[in-house]
Write a protein that holds these residues in place. Structure first.
Motif, mmCIF file in Angstrom:
data_model
loop_
_atom_site.group_PDB
_atom_site.id
_atom_site.type_symbol
_atom_site.label_atom_id
_atom_site.label_comp_id
_atom_site.label_asym_id
_atom_site.label_seq_id
_atom_site.Cartn_x
_atom_site.Cartn_y
_atom_site.Cartn_z
ATOM 1 N N ILE A 19 -4.584 -3.216 -8.163
ATOM 2 C CA ILE A 19 -5.439 -2.721 -7.084
ATOM 3 C C ILE A 19 -5.965 -3.880 -6.239
ATOM 4 O O ILE A 19 -6.014 -3.800 -5.013
ATOM 5 N N LYS A 20 -6.313 -4.976 -6.908
ATOM 6 C CA LYS A 20 -6.763 -6.164 -6.180
ATOM 7 C C LYS A 20 -5.660 -6.688 -5.267
ATOM 8 O O LYS A 20 -5.897 -7.017 -4.104
ATOM 9 N N LYS A 21 -4.438 -6.751 -5.780
ATOM 10 C CA LYS A 21 -3.308 -7.243 -4.990
ATOM 11 C C LYS A 21 -3.008 -6.306 -3.817
ATOM 12 O O LYS A 21 -2.669 -6.763 -2.724
ATOM 13 N N ILE A 22 -3.145 -5.003 -4.035
ATOM 14 C CA ILE A 22 -2.931 -4.040 -2.954
ATOM 15 C C ILE A 22 -3.968 -4.246 -1.857
ATOM 16 O O ILE A 22 -3.641 -4.245 -0.662
ATOM 17 N N ASP A 23 -5.232 -4.445 -2.250
ATOM 18 C CA ASP A 23 -6.293 -4.696 -1.266
ATOM 19 C C ASP A 23 -6.024 -5.971 -0.475
ATOM 20 O O ASP A 23 -6.221 -6.021 0.746
ATOM 21 N N GLN A 24 -5.574 -7.015 -1.175
ATOM 22 C CA GLN A 24 -5.268 -8.276 -0.493
ATOM 23 C C GLN A 24 -4.109 -8.110 0.488
ATOM 24 O O GLN A 24 -4.142 -8.642 1.594
ATOM 25 N N ALA A 25 -3.106 -7.352 0.096
ATOM 26 C CA ALA A 25 -1.963 -7.110 0.972
ATOM 27 C C ALA A 25 -2.394 -6.343 2.218
ATOM 28 O O ALA A 25 -1.933 -6.631 3.330
ATOM 29 N N ALA A 73 5.720 -12.005 -0.489
ATOM 30 C CA ALA A 73 4.446 -11.365 -0.832
ATOM 31 C C ALA A 73 4.656 -9.887 -1.160
ATOM 32 O O ALA A 73 4.052 -9.360 -2.103
ATOM 33 N N ARG A 74 5.517 -9.218 -0.389
ATOM 34 C CA ARG A 74 5.790 -7.808 -0.636
ATOM 35 C C ARG A 74 6.489 -7.615 -1.975
ATOM 36 O O ARG A 74 6.190 -6.687 -2.725
ATOM 37 N N SER A 75 7.395 -8.528 -2.291
ATOM 38 C CA SER A 75 8.107 -8.460 -3.564
ATOM 39 C C SER A 75 7.140 -8.667 -4.730
ATOM 40 O O SER A 75 7.216 -7.959 -5.738
ATOM 41 N N ALA A 76 6.237 -9.634 -4.598
ATOM 42 C CA ALA A 76 5.246 -9.891 -5.644
ATOM 43 C C ALA A 76 4.333 -8.679 -5.834
ATOM 44 O O ALA A 76 3.965 -8.334 -6.966
ATOM 45 N N ASP A 136 3.774 -6.454 -9.248
ATOM 46 C CA ASP A 136 2.471 -6.171 -9.860
ATOM 47 C C ASP A 136 2.275 -4.668 -10.075
ATOM 48 O O ASP A 136 1.734 -4.247 -11.094
ATOM 49 N N ILE A 137 2.726 -3.864 -9.114
ATOM 50 C CA ILE A 137 2.594 -2.418 -9.251
ATOM 51 C C ILE A 137 3.473 -1.921 -10.397
ATOM 52 O O ILE A 137 3.053 -1.071 -11.194
ATOM 53 N N LYS A 138 4.690 -2.469 -10.501
ATOM 54 C CA LYS A 138 5.581 -2.082 -11.599
ATOM 55 C C LYS A 138 4.990 -2.479 -12.950
ATOM 56 O O LYS A 138 5.087 -1.727 -13.921
ATOM 57 N N LYS A 139 4.357 -3.663 -13.020
ATOM 58 C CA LYS A 139 3.720 -4.100 -14.263
ATOM 59 C C LYS A 139 2.585 -3.155 -14.641
ATOM 60 O O LYS A 139 2.407 -2.828 -15.820
ATOM 61 N N ALA A 140 1.812 -2.731 -13.650
ATOM 62 C CA ALA A 140 0.709 -1.802 -13.917
ATOM 63 C C ALA A 140 1.248 -0.463 -14.424
ATOM 64 O O ALA A 140 0.710 0.103 -15.385
ATOM 65 N N ASN A 141 2.319 0.021 -13.807
ATOM 66 C CA ASN A 141 2.920 1.286 -14.256
ATOM 67 C C ASN A 141 3.462 1.167 -15.671
ATOM 68 O O ASN A 141 3.307 2.083 -16.480
ATOM 69 N N ALA A 142 4.068 0.026 -15.981
ATOM 70 C CA ALA A 142 4.589 -0.198 -17.335
ATOM 71 C C ALA A 142 3.454 -0.254 -18.346
ATOM 72 O O ALA A 142 3.564 0.263 -19.460
ATOM 73 N N ALA A 143 2.339 -0.898 -17.959
ATOM 74 C CA ALA A 143 1.180 -0.991 -18.849
ATOM 75 C C ALA A 143 0.578 0.392 -19.093
ATOM 76 O O ALA A 143 0.130 0.694 -20.203
ATOM 77 N N ILE A 144 0.574 1.228 -18.064
ATOM 78 C CA ILE A 144 0.051 2.587 -18.220
ATOM 79 C C ILE A 144 0.935 3.372 -19.191
ATOM 80 O O ILE A 144 0.440 4.091 -20.058
ATOM 81 N N GLU A 145 2.244 3.218 -19.043
ATOM 82 C CA GLU A 145 3.183 3.923 -19.921
ATOM 83 C C GLU A 145 3.020 3.486 -21.377
ATOM 84 O O GLU A 145 3.027 4.302 -22.283
#
Length: 83
Positions: A53-59, A24-27, A31-40
């Protein structure tokens, strides 16, 4: 290695939980890396950030992250997305 039956079971249960939490931590990191890549790149950044953000809240709800850590990660993502 424990000798008592209940202690042996606790070892097995903890190993299973550790594997589940590790996955779960790896996933979450992915997701955070994908979001950062999308921002870039600027492609679908809103959707990627919203998903992260949804995944962070769930974690945080599951206890994988401390609530302040989750808040800090969400704030950093939002700041990067808006900046």
């Amino acid at each position: 290695m424990p000798n008592i039956k209940s202690a042996k079971k606790r070892v097995r249960v903890i190993e299973a939980k550790t594997e589940r939490n590790k996955a779960a931590r790896s996933a979450l990191k992915t997701d955070i890396k994908k979001a950062n890549a999308a921002i870039e790149s600027g492609e679908n950044k809103d959707a990627a950030v919203k998903n992260a953000i949804k995944k962070i809240d769930q974690a945080a709800a599951k206890g994988l992250l401390h609530k302040n850590t989750a808040a800090r990660k969400k704030s950093a993502l939002a700041k990067k997305a808006n900046g």
